[in-house]
Design a protein around this motif. Structure first.
Motif, short mmCIF file in Angstrom:
data_model
loop_
_atom_site.label_atom_id
_atom_site.label_comp_id
_atom_site.label_asym_id
_atom_site.label_seq_id
_atom_site.Cartn_x
_atom_site.Cartn_y
_atom_site.Cartn_z
N LEU A 79 0.83 -1.20 0.00
CA LEU A 79 0.00 0.00 0.00
C LEU A 79 0.87 1.26 0.00
CD1 LEU A 79 -2.91 1.21 0.28
CD2 LEU A 79 -2.55 1.11 2.77
N HIS A 80 1.88 1.24 0.85
CA HIS A 80 2.76 2.41 0.97
C HIS A 80 3.57 2.63 -0.31
CE1 HIS A 80 6.46 4.57 2.27
NE2 HIS A 80 5.56 5.30 2.87
N HIS A 81 4.09 1.56 -0.88
CA HIS A 81 4.86 1.71 -2.12
C HIS A 81 3.97 2.18 -3.27
CE1 HIS A 81 7.94 -1.33 -0.38
NE2 HIS A 81 8.34 -0.09 -0.19
N GLY A 82 2.73 1.71 -3.30
CA GLY A 82 1.81 2.20 -4.32
C GLY A 82 1.55 3.68 -4.18
N MET A 83 1.46 4.16 -2.93
CA MET A 83 1.19 5.57 -2.67
C MET A 83 2.39 6.45 -2.96
SD MET A 83 -0.99 5.24 0.89
CE MET A 83 -1.07 7.01 1.10
N THR A 84 3.58 5.94 -2.69
CA THR A 84 4.77 6.79 -2.80
C THR A 84 5.56 6.57 -4.08
OG1 THR A 84 6.08 5.16 -1.55
CG2 THR A 84 5.01 6.93 -0.29
N GLN A 85 5.53 5.35 -4.63
CA GLN A 85 6.37 5.03 -5.79
C GLN A 85 5.56 4.70 -7.05
OE1 GLN A 85 9.70 5.40 -5.56
NE2 GLN A 85 9.39 6.03 -3.43
N GLY A 86 4.27 4.48 -6.89
CA GLY A 86 3.45 4.15 -8.04
C GLY A 86 3.22 2.66 -8.19
N ALA A 87 2.30 2.32 -9.09
CA ALA A 87 1.86 0.94 -9.23
C ALA A 87 2.97 0.01 -9.71
CB ALA A 87 0.67 0.86 -10.19
N GLN A 118 -2.07 22.69 -0.70
CA GLN A 118 -2.07 21.54 -1.59
C GLN A 118 -0.90 21.69 -2.56
OE1 GLN A 118 -4.39 19.55 -0.78
NE2 GLN A 118 -4.30 17.93 -2.28
N ALA A 119 -0.10 20.65 -2.66
CA ALA A 119 1.08 20.73 -3.51
C ALA A 119 1.43 19.36 -4.02
CB ALA A 119 2.27 21.31 -2.72
N PRO A 120 2.12 19.26 -5.16
CA PRO A 120 2.52 17.96 -5.66
C PRO A 120 3.42 17.25 -4.68
CG PRO A 120 2.76 19.65 -7.35
CD PRO A 120 2.50 20.35 -6.05
N ARG A 121 3.29 15.96 -4.61
CA ARG A 121 4.12 15.19 -3.69
C ARG A 121 5.55 15.16 -4.20
NH1 ARG A 121 1.30 9.61 -2.36
NH2 ARG A 121 3.17 9.48 -1.13
N SER A 122 6.46 15.38 -3.28
CA SER A 122 7.88 15.33 -3.63
C SER A 122 8.49 14.16 -2.86
CB SER A 122 8.57 16.65 -3.25
OG SER A 122 9.95 16.58 -3.53
N VAL A 123 8.55 13.01 -3.49
CA VAL A 123 9.00 11.80 -2.84
C VAL A 123 10.22 11.26 -3.57
CG1 VAL A 123 8.38 9.45 -2.16
CG2 VAL A 123 6.65 11.26 -2.14
N VAL A 163 -4.63 6.53 -4.39
CA VAL A 163 -4.44 7.64 -3.46
C VAL A 163 -3.36 8.58 -4.00
CG1 VAL A 163 -3.68 8.27 -1.14
CG2 VAL A 163 -5.23 6.34 -1.45
N LYS A 164 -2.33 8.01 -4.62
CA LYS A 164 -1.24 8.82 -5.17
C LYS A 164 -1.75 9.83 -6.20
CE LYS A 164 3.43 8.27 -7.12
NZ LYS A 164 3.32 9.23 -8.24
N THR A 165 -2.74 9.43 -6.97
CA THR A 165 -3.28 10.32 -8.01
C THR A 165 -4.03 11.51 -7.42
OG1 THR A 165 -5.38 9.11 -8.23
CG2 THR A 165 -3.52 8.37 -9.57
N LEU A 166 -4.37 11.44 -6.13
CA LEU A 166 -5.09 12.53 -5.49
C LEU A 166 -4.18 13.71 -5.17
CD1 LEU A 166 -7.34 10.48 -3.03
CD2 LEU A 166 -7.90 11.33 -5.31
N ARG A 190 1.76 18.07 1.18
CA ARG A 190 2.99 17.59 1.81
C ARG A 190 2.74 17.16 3.25
NH1 ARG A 190 5.50 22.12 -1.10
NH2 ARG A 190 6.65 21.28 -2.87
N ARG A 191 1.88 17.89 3.94
CA ARG A 191 1.55 17.51 5.33
C ARG A 191 0.87 16.15 5.35
NH1 ARG A 191 0.55 19.42 10.46
NH2 ARG A 191 1.34 21.50 9.95
N ALA A 192 -0.07 15.93 4.43
CA ALA A 192 -0.77 14.64 4.38
C ALA A 192 0.19 13.51 4.03
CB ALA A 192 -1.91 14.70 3.36
N THR A 193 1.12 13.79 3.11
CA THR A 193 2.11 12.79 2.74
C THR A 193 2.98 12.42 3.94
OG1 THR A 193 2.20 13.64 0.48
CG2 THR A 193 4.05 12.28 1.20
N ARG A 194 3.39 13.45 4.67
CA ARG A 194 4.21 13.21 5.87
C ARG A 194 3.43 12.37 6.88
NH1 ARG A 194 4.60 17.95 10.00
NH2 ARG A 194 2.47 17.15 10.19
N ASN A 195 2.14 12.68 7.06
CA ASN A 195 1.34 11.94 8.03
C ASN A 195 1.15 10.49 7.61
OD1 ASN A 195 1.06 14.16 9.69
ND2 ASN A 195 -0.89 14.82 8.78
#
Length: 210
Positions: free
Chosen positions: A26-34, A102-107, A177-180, A184-189
């Protein structure tokens, strides 16, 4: 092949149970993609293939009967889960303050091979995974359906399919979820929550009697 269909249904229920590997997927899908999440899933399936092979060769029962071996595997799994969780938590504090807008995720991009290796180690050092193939799967063995090794191979392949379905579902949910484009705060959480849950799983495994 009714017995195989029954086993597949039971295997899907087991595979969908939330655990360290599914959480990582789940985490890898959210942060790194499918695609990278699926690379991690292949690492998990490789570990399970090793366990299935060991059971078919008769090594699984010996391993499951060895309290010392299970203890070593258990504490290796505890240490690795704790390390992953602590590292993920530390990364959320190291990056400093995050914005509320709201900002693009920087991972940071993680190589697919590293993700696969992580899931492989988590799966192979989980004593509960060993018990799946030494206690759960053999319950569906029937002498009328052929040799033990052949049935283990068939049921093992079916379980891998169930695990793929479950793992891909978790990864797909994470990728959705990644597409949403979370803030940055939500990503950190999310990262912080994943780290806490992994540490909790390490603690649960450490306190378990298996």
């Amino acid at each position: 092949m009714t017995w195989v269909a029954v086993f597949f249904g039971a295997a899907v229920l087991v595979a969908f149970t939330p655990g360290a590997n599914n959480l990582l997927g789940l985490h890898h899908g959210m942060t790194q993609g499918a695609w990278k999440g699926l690379a991690g899933l292949l690492g998990r399936l490789a570990a399970f293939t090793v366990l299935i092979t060991a059971v078919a060769a008769g090594l699984g029962q010996l391993l499951a009967a060895s309290e010392f071996a299970l203890t070593v595997i258990k504490w290796a799994g505890v240490a690795y889960l704790a390390w992953i969780g602590a590292r993920l938590l530390w990364s959320t504090f190291r990056t400093g303050r995050t914005t509320l807008i709201q900002a693009p995720r920087s991972v940071e991009s993680v190589p697919a091979l590293r993700i696969a290796r992580k899931e492989f180690v988590v799966a192979i050092t989980n004593p509960k995974a060993i018990l799946i193939f030494t206690a759960f799967v053999p319950q569906f063995i029937d002498a009328a359906h052929g040799s033990f090794s052949a049935q283990i191979a068939i049921l093992g392949a079916v379980y891998l399919l169930a695990e793929f379905v479950a793992g891909a579902t978790y990864i797909g949910a994470g990728a959705l979820v990644k597409t949403l484009r979370l803030s940055r705060r939500a990503t950190r959480n999310v990262d912080r929550g994943t780290g806490v849950v992994l540490l909790g799983m390490a603690g649960a495994l450490a306190s378990s009697s298996s």
